[in-house]
Every structure is written in C-alpha cells, then in structure tokens.
Design an enzyme around this catalytic site. Structure first.
Site, short mmCIF file in Angstrom:
data_model
loop_
_atom_site.label_atom_id
_atom_site.label_comp_id
_atom_site.label_asym_id
_atom_site.label_seq_id
_atom_site.Cartn_x
_atom_site.Cartn_y
_atom_site.Cartn_z
N GLY A 2 0.71 -1.26 -0.16
CA GLY A 2 0.05 0.06 -0.16
C GLY A 2 0.88 1.17 -0.14
N GLY B 190 -1.26 7.48 1.39
CA GLY B 190 -1.57 7.98 2.87
C GLY B 190 -0.33 7.48 3.85
N TYR C 239 -12.90 -4.73 11.87
CA TYR C 239 -11.53 -4.24 11.60
C TYR C 239 -10.67 -4.17 12.88
CZ TYR C 239 -8.40 -0.27 10.85
OH TYR C 239 -7.06 0.43 10.83
N1 NAP Z 1 -5.25 6.45 9.11
C1 NAP Z 1 -5.45 6.03 10.24
O1 NAP Z 1 -5.99 6.92 11.23
C2 NAP Z 1 -4.94 4.87 10.67
C3 NAP Z 1 -5.20 4.29 12.12
C4 NAP Z 1 -4.73 3.20 12.54
C5 NAP Z 1 -4.32 2.28 11.66
N2 NAP Z 1 -3.94 2.73 10.23
C6 NAP Z 1 -3.50 1.87 9.49
O2 NAP Z 1 -2.50 2.26 8.69
C7 NAP Z 1 -2.42 1.48 7.49
C8 NAP Z 1 -2.34 2.71 6.35
O3 NAP Z 1 -3.56 3.11 5.98
P1 NAP Z 1 -3.87 4.73 5.54
O4 NAP Z 1 -4.49 5.32 6.75
O5 NAP Z 1 -2.61 5.45 4.95
O6 NAP Z 1 -5.14 4.43 4.48
P2 NAP Z 1 -5.07 4.47 2.87
O7 NAP Z 1 -4.30 5.83 2.42
O8 NAP Z 1 -6.35 4.06 2.28
O9 NAP Z 1 -3.90 3.38 2.31
C9 NAP Z 1 -3.98 2.13 2.54
C10 NAP Z 1 -3.39 1.52 1.27
O10 NAP Z 1 -3.70 0.00 1.38
C11 NAP Z 1 -3.88 -0.38 0.03
N3 NAP Z 1 -4.77 -1.38 -0.26
C12 NAP Z 1 -6.03 -1.66 0.14
N4 NAP Z 1 -6.45 -2.88 -0.09
C13 NAP Z 1 -5.40 -3.74 -0.75
C14 NAP Z 1 -5.37 -4.88 -1.29
N5 NAP Z 1 -6.35 -5.61 -1.36
N6 NAP Z 1 -4.29 -5.07 -1.71
C15 NAP Z 1 -3.16 -4.29 -1.72
N7 NAP Z 1 -3.01 -2.98 -1.12
C16 NAP Z 1 -4.59 -2.59 -0.82
C17 NAP Z 1 -4.55 0.75 -0.69
O11 NAP Z 1 -4.65 0.83 -2.14
P3 NAP Z 1 -5.57 1.87 -3.10
O12 NAP Z 1 -4.94 3.12 -2.81
O13 NAP Z 1 -5.64 1.25 -4.42
O14 NAP Z 1 -6.96 1.81 -2.24
C18 NAP Z 1 -3.75 1.85 -0.11
O15 NAP Z 1 -2.40 2.10 -0.82
C19 NAP Z 1 -3.56 0.52 7.27
O16 NAP Z 1 -3.02 -0.62 7.89
C20 NAP Z 1 -4.50 1.19 8.38
O17 NAP Z 1 -5.36 0.21 9.14
C21 NAP Z 1 -4.63 4.05 9.98
#
Ligand code: NAP
Length: 306
Positions: free
Chosen positions: A22, A26, A177
């Site tokens: 990913g 983000g 989740y």
């Molecule tokens: N943001 C927060 O507040 C927060 C809090 C706690 C934990 N997290 C964790 O941080 C991590 C990153 O999240 P983020 O906040 O940066 O969100 P994000 O911007 O939506 O990034 C998520 C990434 O995962 C990719 N992804 C989703 N489904 C996938 C799949 N089937 N195969 C391969 N890649 C896939 C997405 O690809 P696409 O761009 O193609 O959709 C995107 O690149 C996640 O594990 C999330 O659970 C985030």
C-alpha cells in the site's frame, strides 16, 4: 533513542531493500518517501499499478535519484500474493525491511477472493501469507525487519479471532476491523518469538500510527465518508507524514530489538513522537497467538519454513 524522534533521525539506508504494501497512498506513501529519501531501494507493493506509478513519479519529483519500483500485489487474492513473491524474487536478492502497511476499513465487499472476511483477509491473512512466502529472503538478509500495522481500535478489545474469520459473522464491520488489526499485532509478537526461539537475527515489530485523516476513511461505509467525520478526524489527528513516524522508527532505528509495540506518545496515543507502548504485552495471550498462527497456516496454505 525514542524521545522526540523524527524522520530526520533515519540512518543511511544504502543497500537496504524495502517493501511497503500500500505504498501508493497515505501513511504507506509517506513511509516509502522517507525510506527512499534515505537511500533505500523501495518497492511499492500496490493493487493498482497506475496509482503505484503515480506515486513513484511523485517521489522522484522530490528525490530524482530515488531508487523506487512498483510491483503488483492484491492482498484480496492469495494467487496475486504468490505472483508478487515470485516477481520480487526474480528482481531482488535480499529483503531488509518488509512493511505490512496496506489496509482497508469497513470496505463494501464482505469477502476476499478466497472467501475470507475481507478485513481479516486483506489486513491480516494476506500479510501473513506474504511474509511466509518471503521468509527465506528475510532470514538470509542481515539486520532484517518485519513491521506490522496495528491500531488504537484494537487496544481495548479481547482477541476473538475465530469468531471474526467468516464473512457471515453478525458483528459490525468496525469490530471486525479492530480484530483484524489485533491479529496483525499478535502476528508481530508471535513472529518475533519464533525468530528468537531459532536464534534468527531478523526482528519483528508492531506499531500503530495514531489517527491520520487518509483515504482509508473515504473508502469505507457512508458514515465514515461524512464531511463531519472527515473534519473531526483532521482536527484531532495528525498528518499522514507524522503518522508514518512510528513505522519508520520501528523499521530503521538501531535501538529496536524486536517484539516491541511502537506508537505516538501523545494524549490517548492519537499523535506525537514514536515511543514503546506496553499495551500489547498486557493484552497478549500466548496460546491464543499460537492457535491463530496454526489456523492462519491452514487457511492460507502457507507454511513458514524457518
Ligand atoms: N489513518 C489512520 O488513522 C490509521 C489508524 C490506525 C491504523 N491505520 C493503518 O494504517 C495503514 C495505512 O492506512 P492509511 O491510513 O494510510 O490508508 P490509505 O491511504 O487508504 O492506504 C491504504 C493502502 O492500502 C492499499 N490496499 C487496500 N486494499 C489492498 C489490497 N487488497 N491489496 C493491496 N493493497 C491494498 C490501498 O490501495 P488503494 O490506494 O489502491 O486503495 C492503499 O495504498 C492501514 O493498515 C491502516 O489500517 C491507519
């Protein structure tokens, strides 16, 4: 080192090969950018190649000499994970840093291609399979690390993994989740335990980013997409750039020994500088963790060969 750590403290990563799942968006994007800035070879493992190439272009605009690549990985599909691992092996001979970052929050689809509950399948089982398929490369690379992404949402729950595996479970999507993220945190500890038991010097670390207003909140249910939710997340949270710090600290700092859980040190863990947290040790139940491992090998068909 930890107090006040920032990405300026990242060491020279010349010669290190890093995968960021990913990495196009983000927190994963900011992690990839910082690793590339510090001379690592970075592979963005993405489900959408166009988005991956756009991210590489963006990184190269900032750092024209950055050594960044894109490979296709869809964690929704075990076959794609196997193809990614084969592809990676053809192009690279070592793996210093594996960052299991990709994730979904309350996605519309309830099942992965292989029939797992989607959040459990993508956030946890997909990364379990990926790490197992790359294990020999990780082990043979000196000073290698596997980083798993947890979440604040998993801090106040009990592990009920078996109950959350099926797509027909009655619990709400947010609970699923949180369980998927707790599973990632358990995986990090169990992997470290297995490395240590075999005197392998690779390490496994869990971390959480606090809260950052990223696309993850825009792809989920309607409730998460509301403007009010987005605005309040922005107000209480931190930037994706700051949210990448716990990952970068876990992935690069010399003080990390393995088995730690790293997160922001601010109020309620929402933002701040990366620090070691005790919550995972307090929550951890050994036999639940080893049972989850056995079950994960069975479900994915990937057996870890240490
Ligand atoms: N943001 C927060 O507040 C927060 C809090 C706690 C934990 N997290 C964790 O941080 C991590 C990153 O999240 P983020 O906040 O940066 O969100 P994000 O911007 O939506 O990034 C998520 C990434 O995962 C990719 N992804 C989703 N489904 C996938 C799949 N089937 N195969 C391969 N890649 C896939 C997405 O690809 P696409 O761009 O193609 O959709 C995107 O690149 C996640 O594990 C999330 O659970 C985030």
């Amino acid at each position: 080192m930890s107090k006040g750590w920032t990405k300026k403290d990242i060491r020279d990563l010349t010669g290190k090969v890093a995968i960021v799942t990913g990495g196009n968006s983000g927190i994963g994007y900011e992690t990839s950018l910082a690793l590339a800035e510090n001379y690592a070879t970075v592979i963005l493992a993405v489900r959408n190649l166009n988005k991956g190439h756009e991210a590489v272009d963006k990184i190269k605009r900032e750092f024209p000499n950055a050594n960044v690549h894109v490979l296709k990985l869809d964690l929704n599909d075990l076959e794609s994970i196997k193809e990614f691992a084969e592809d990676f092996r053809k192009k690279f001979r070592s793996l210093s840093i594996l960052i299991n970052n990709a994730g979904v929050l309350m996605p519309p689809k309830k099942e992965t291609k292989d029939g797992f509950e989607s959040q459990f399948g993508i956030n946890y089982l997909g990364h379990f399979a990926l790490t197992g398929l790359l294990l020999d490369l990780i082990i043979k690379t000196p000073d290698s690390r596997v980083i798993s992404l947890g979440s604040l949402s998993a801090h106040s729950i009990k592990p009920e993994f078996k109950e959350f595996l099926g797509s027909k479970v009655k619990s709400n999507a947010m609970k699923r989740y949180a369980q998927s993220k707790l599973a990632c945190m358990y995986f990090a500890k169990e992997l470290q335990y297995r490395f240590r038991a075999r005197n392998i010097d690779s390490i496994s670390v869990a971390c959480h980013p606090g809260i950052a207003q990223t696309y993850i909140f825009g792809k989920g249910s309607r409730k998460l997409k509301t403007r009010l939710t987005r605005a309040s997340l922005k107000m209480i949270g931190q930037s994706a750039e700051a949210a990448a710090n716990p990952i970068l600290y876990a992935a690069t700092d010399y003080s990390i020994r393995g088995g730690e859980y790293i997160g922001p040190d601010g109020r309620k863990g929402i933002k701040g500088s990366p620090t070691e947290l005790e919550i995972l040790d307090q929550q951890f139940v050994e036999n639940v963790s080893s049972n989850l491992w056995i079950l994960s090998e069975k479900l994915t068909g990937i057996t870890y060969k240490f």
